[in-house]
Design an enzyme around this catalytic site. Sequence first.
Site, PDB file in Angstrom:
ATOM      1  N   ASP A 150      -2.966   4.851  -2.971  1.00  0.00           N
ATOM      2  CA  ASP A 150      -4.190   5.450  -2.424  1.00  0.00           C
ATOM      3  C   ASP A 150      -4.730   6.562  -3.313  1.00  0.00           C
ATOM      4  OD1 ASP A 150      -4.446   3.890  -0.214  1.00  0.00           O
ATOM      5  OD2 ASP A 150      -4.218   5.495   1.253  1.00  0.00           O
ATOM      6  N   HIS A 202     -15.464   7.455   4.162  1.00  0.00           N
ATOM      7  CA  HIS A 202     -14.489   6.633   4.888  1.00  0.00           C
ATOM      8  C   HIS A 202     -14.133   7.386   6.167  1.00  0.00           C
ATOM      9  CE1 HIS A 202     -10.945   3.829   5.219  1.00  0.00           C
ATOM     10  NE2 HIS A 202     -10.605   4.801   6.049  1.00  0.00           N
ATOM     11  N   LEU A 203     -14.616   6.896   7.295  1.00  0.00           N
ATOM     12  CA  LEU A 203     -14.484   7.613   8.559  1.00  0.00           C
ATOM     13  C   LEU A 203     -13.661   6.808   9.547  1.00  0.00           C
ATOM     14  CD1 LEU A 203     -18.253   8.642   8.921  1.00  0.00           C
ATOM     15  CD2 LEU A 203     -16.423   9.885   7.734  1.00  0.00           C
ATOM     16  N   GLY A 224     -17.237   4.844  10.556  1.00  0.00           N
ATOM     17  CA  GLY A 224     -18.368   4.638   9.652  1.00  0.00           C
ATOM     18  C   GLY A 224     -19.022   3.282   9.814  1.00  0.00           C
ATOM     19  N   CYS A 248     -13.038   8.404  18.701  1.00  0.00           N
ATOM     20  CA  CYS A 248     -14.475   8.657  18.569  1.00  0.00           C
ATOM     21  C   CYS A 248     -15.284   7.928  19.639  1.00  0.00           C
ATOM     22  CB  CYS A 248     -14.944   8.231  17.177  1.00  0.00           C
ATOM     23  SG  CYS A 248     -16.618   8.768  16.808  1.00  0.00           S
ATOM     24  N   ARG A 249     -14.791   6.768  20.077  1.00  0.00           N
ATOM     25  CA  ARG A 249     -15.516   6.051  21.133  1.00  0.00           C
ATOM     26  C   ARG A 249     -15.532   6.861  22.416  1.00  0.00           C
ATOM     27  NH1 ARG A 249     -11.980   0.776  19.991  1.00  0.00           N
ATOM     28  NH2 ARG A 249     -10.489   2.500  19.888  1.00  0.00           N
ATOM     29  N   GLY A 296     -13.404   2.663  10.447  1.00  0.00           N
ATOM     30  CA  GLY A 296     -13.694   2.298  11.835  1.00  0.00           C
ATOM     31  C   GLY A 296     -14.898   2.998  12.428  1.00  0.00           C
ATOM     32  N   ARG A 322       0.862  -1.182   0.000  1.00  0.00           N
ATOM     33  CA  ARG A 322       0.000   0.000   0.000  1.00  0.00           C
ATOM     34  C   ARG A 322       0.897   1.231   0.000  1.00  0.00           C
ATOM     35  NH1 ARG A 322      -2.185   3.564   4.812  1.00  0.00           N
ATOM     36  NH2 ARG A 322      -3.652   4.862   3.674  1.00  0.00           N
ATOM     37  N   ASN A 367      -9.716   7.623  12.102  1.00  0.00           N
ATOM     38  CA  ASN A 367      -8.939   8.736  12.660  1.00  0.00           C
ATOM     39  C   ASN A 367      -8.597   9.733  11.560  1.00  0.00           C
ATOM     40  OD1 ASN A 367      -7.694   9.913  15.025  1.00  0.00           O
ATOM     41  ND2 ASN A 367      -5.715   9.437  14.089  1.00  0.00           N
TER      42      ASN A 367
END
Length: 399
Positions: free
Chosen positions: A148, A208-209, A333, A284-285, A331, A91, A211
Amino acid sequence: MSNKLVLVLNCGSSSLKFAVIDAQTGDDQISGLAECFGLEDSRIKWKINGEKHESSLGAFTAHREAVEFIVNKILAGQPELAAQIQAVGHRIVHGGEKFTRSVIIDEHVIKGIEECSSLAPLHNPAHLIGIRAAIASFPKLPQVAVFDTAFHQSMPERAYIYALPYKLYREHGIRRYGMHGTSHLFVSREAAKVLNKPLEETNVICAHLGNGASVTAVKGGKSVDTSMGLTPLEGLVMGTRCGDLDPSIIYHLVHQLGYTLEEVNNLMNKQSGLLGISELTNDCRGIEEGYADGHKGATLALEIFCYRLAKYIASYTVPLGRLDAVVFTGGIGENSDIIREKVLNMLQIFNFHVDSERNKAARFGKKGIITTDNSTVAMVIPTNEEWVIAEDSIKLITK
């Protein structure tokens, strides 16, 4: 066992993610992470057939030692599986305008990736280290680079040219490139299957959500606009990145508040976003927990995150002309039913109506439509960038 296995490597500045992927099914036979490179506690964790393992790499080790461990310890213990590996897929974050598709790596490609390093100074040099380590460890296997940025090379000029003097693009390549292309490619392709439509006739907006976060308008299987720009800093509010802002803020911080340019760069990339607004966390958590507890900073961060995302989704109906679906991945999304519901509620002008049960069920790797039957479609599709890398690798070496 499939004879189309690919070792996929994703080298960061201080870590290396790896997996052995079946290019036919997308299943991982082995997956793992080596991290803390350059520190005293460099470690490697991996999973084979659901069984977890962990080992020390030794103090101050890095990519070369990690790849050697993968070869000499992990794969050596699985000789039947190792014998089926046909290629190594890498990648690569930034291919600039040089690379519009995946390529077999040779010296010319390595030179091209080096020339794009100024556009991704944290990522491309690390990818090159990983490529050289893999070539040394797998001298007989073809190496493939998957970029990418490549998926976004289909954008029209009106989407990627900044309103700066044109010579900055002509002479220095300053333009929108976009990121997360491999993920947006995968989920847009899968969305067409869910909709039961030919990809060429499908118009979707992919979010695409994680970090890092980005939105892409995909028309007939091609990217026509995306939120990240020259670098991953532009666009949405992210974990620690600010996303869009007035560029004069930089001038103000330097000339009025005494910041150095390096400090401003660090502030915008590592101290902003959810972390900066909430003054709590970039995770986000943790933001959602703070929101549930009535934490003002977490609540504001969540509202700004969702509002910015909803605005981008709304604006990307312009290049599409017709919207078939919004797709959530990454992660956040894939797992945050709260954020998905908030965003879609802001988009009711487009006839989005969330089905609460479907929305709550689409978590932890489960895909599916999360809207009511009479609604414009929104869905969750777990991304699988490694599968795309494995597929591209096999396609290239069997041409």
